[in-house]
Design a protein around this motif. Structure first.
Motif, short mmCIF file in Angstrom:
data_model
loop_
_atom_site.label_atom_id
_atom_site.label_comp_id
_atom_site.label_asym_id
_atom_site.label_seq_id
_atom_site.Cartn_x
_atom_site.Cartn_y
_atom_site.Cartn_z
N ALA A 69 0.84 -1.20 0.00
CA ALA A 69 0.00 0.00 0.00
C ALA A 69 0.88 1.25 0.00
CB ALA A 69 -0.92 0.01 1.22
N ARG A 70 0.63 2.18 -0.95
CA ARG A 70 1.47 3.36 -1.10
C ARG A 70 0.61 4.62 -1.23
NH1 ARG A 70 6.43 1.40 -5.08
NH2 ARG A 70 6.53 -0.77 -4.34
N THR A 71 1.07 5.67 -0.55
CA THR A 71 0.39 6.97 -0.58
C THR A 71 1.42 8.05 -0.76
OG1 THR A 71 -1.28 6.12 0.96
CG2 THR A 71 -1.20 8.50 0.61
N GLY A 76 6.97 12.94 1.03
CA GLY A 76 7.47 11.80 0.28
C GLY A 76 6.52 10.61 0.35
N LEU A 77 6.99 9.47 -0.12
CA LEU A 77 6.16 8.28 -0.20
C LEU A 77 5.95 7.65 1.18
CD1 LEU A 77 4.79 6.07 -1.97
CD2 LEU A 77 7.00 4.90 -1.99
N LEU A 78 4.70 7.32 1.49
CA LEU A 78 4.34 6.55 2.68
C LEU A 78 3.92 5.16 2.20
CD1 LEU A 78 3.67 6.15 5.67
CD2 LEU A 78 1.41 7.15 5.21
N ARG A 79 4.65 4.14 2.66
CA ARG A 79 4.41 2.78 2.19
C ARG A 79 4.27 1.82 3.36
NH1 ARG A 79 8.85 -1.28 -0.58
NH2 ARG A 79 7.39 -2.81 -1.44
N SER A 80 3.33 0.90 3.26
CA SER A 80 3.24 -0.22 4.20
C SER A 80 3.20 -1.51 3.39
CB SER A 80 2.00 -0.12 5.09
OG SER A 80 0.82 -0.05 4.30
#
Length: 364
Positions: A69-71, A76-80
């Motif tokens: 999951a990316r936002t 910058g990029l927030l990823r889980s």
């Protein structure tokens, strides 16, 4: 109805009602295995072949599931990212049939959670044996920060919890009841059109704690380097790699999964005499595509381990190869073979073992 999200590559879509992009993937795998080993091979932890009184034919079924999951945010990029793996083998599921391969958050250069060790270079897929293990690389709980300098050059510094190691020598004898500091990892890497390379270092505190007999600490370390080169002149998708690792007091950084003997980080000879163990290995591999539907993989490894007790010392070499027929995208079927020879310095002598595998594998 879902909306395609093409900002992060193929397979992502917007979660309805949000600005977060999600990709779901994984694989399903079935294997049939057989093998054998010398009767004089007396070391624990052998991962190839079977002896008299055990199954000559073994099976495995496994599925692997991932969520990415990316936002995009102002910082910058927030990823889980999450990976789960479930395995069912002959003679039961084993000690860990359900395995959380990864669960981490990335934001503005920070990685926090369970992820691949920052010391590691090769991450599998050169064969489906146990030498350069396919999707069985080392994963640990960690806090890491990566600096990106542009042109594919990065540097990472990390604190990793070595007691959560999964993939490299799960049975290694190391302290787990009196941990005083995490392993400190640093690497410098480059990834460009020609391939990639990495230099890694690790610091590991050895803490042998057995009061009232002894409570001693020492600093172990490891260094490793590797290079992987793309070879389009041989075939589309072809590549080769080579890596070398050396460790003192931190053997898990230099030895692969399925230990031949149970390695010790250190040995206490006297109350104030702590001797660190040493280990080193050389590994190489080649992937070649004869056509769009026929692929071959070859890997080789030489390893050495020594401690002050002598009885666990060994030298070993391993060879593995597989052939894959790919009749459809994301699907292959084919045989693999692996051979291992071990020369023990202590009791147990020398011995060899082999394992043959037939695999069906479908990515999605």
């Amino acid at each position: 109805y879902v909306k395609v999200c093409d900002a992060y590559g193929a397979g992502f879509f917007y979660i309805p009602g949000s600005d977060t992009c999600l990709k779901i993937g994984g694989y399903v795998r079935a294997e049939l295995r057989t093998g054998d080993h010398d009767g004089v091979l007396g070391a624990p932890g052998m991962g190839l072949g079977w002896d008299r009184g055990e199954n000559t034919l073994n099976t495995r079924a496994r599925f692997h599931l991932s969520f990415d999951a990316r936002t995009n945010t102002e910082m910058g990029l927030l990823r889980s990212y999450i990976e789960l793996r479930v395995t069912n083998d002959s003679l039961g599921n084993g000690a860990n049939p359900v395995d959380m391969r990864a669960a981490f958050i990335q934001f503005a250069g920070l990685t926090a959670g369970r992820a691949i060790s920052n010391f590691d270079f090769v991450q599998g897929n050169y064969n489906f044996g146990n030498i350069v293990f396919d999707n069985a690389y080392s994963v640990v709980n960690q806090f890491a920060y990566t600096f990106a300098f542009g042109n594919g050059i990065t540097a990472t510094i990390a604190a990793e919890d070595h007691t959560t190691t999964d993939g490299q020598i799960p049975g290694i004898l190391r302290p787990t009841n009196n941990v005083k500091m995490p392993d400190m990892i640093g690497n410098v890497a480059i990834a460009q059109a020609w391939g990639r390379a990495q230099l890694s270092v690790a610091l590991h505190q050895v803490n042998l704690y057995a009061p009232p007999l002894f409570d001693q600490t020492a600093m172990g370390w490891a260094v490793g380097g590797g290079v992987e080169v793309n070879l389009p002149m041989l075939g589309a998708g072809d590549r080769a790699f080579f890596q070398a690792q050396y460790a003192k007091g931190a053997p898990r950084y230099a030895l692969f999964q399925d230990a031949f003997a149970v390695p010790l980080e250190a040995v206490v000879l006297l109350p104030n005499d702590l001797k660190l163990s040493t280990a080193w290995s050389l590994t190489g591999g080649l992937k070649h595509n004869f056509s769009k539907t026929i692929e071959a993989n070859l890997a080789a490894n030489y390893s050495s381990y020594a401690d002050a007790l002598v009885t666990n010392d060994y030298k070993a070499y391993q060879l593995a190869a597989d052939l894959r027929w790919k009749p459809a995208a994301g699907f292959y079927v084919g045989p693999g073979i692996e051979y291992r020879h071990i020369d023990f310095r202590g009791p147990g002598g020398t011995g060899s073992q082999w394992m043959g595998t037939l695999r069906l594998h479908r990515d999605f």
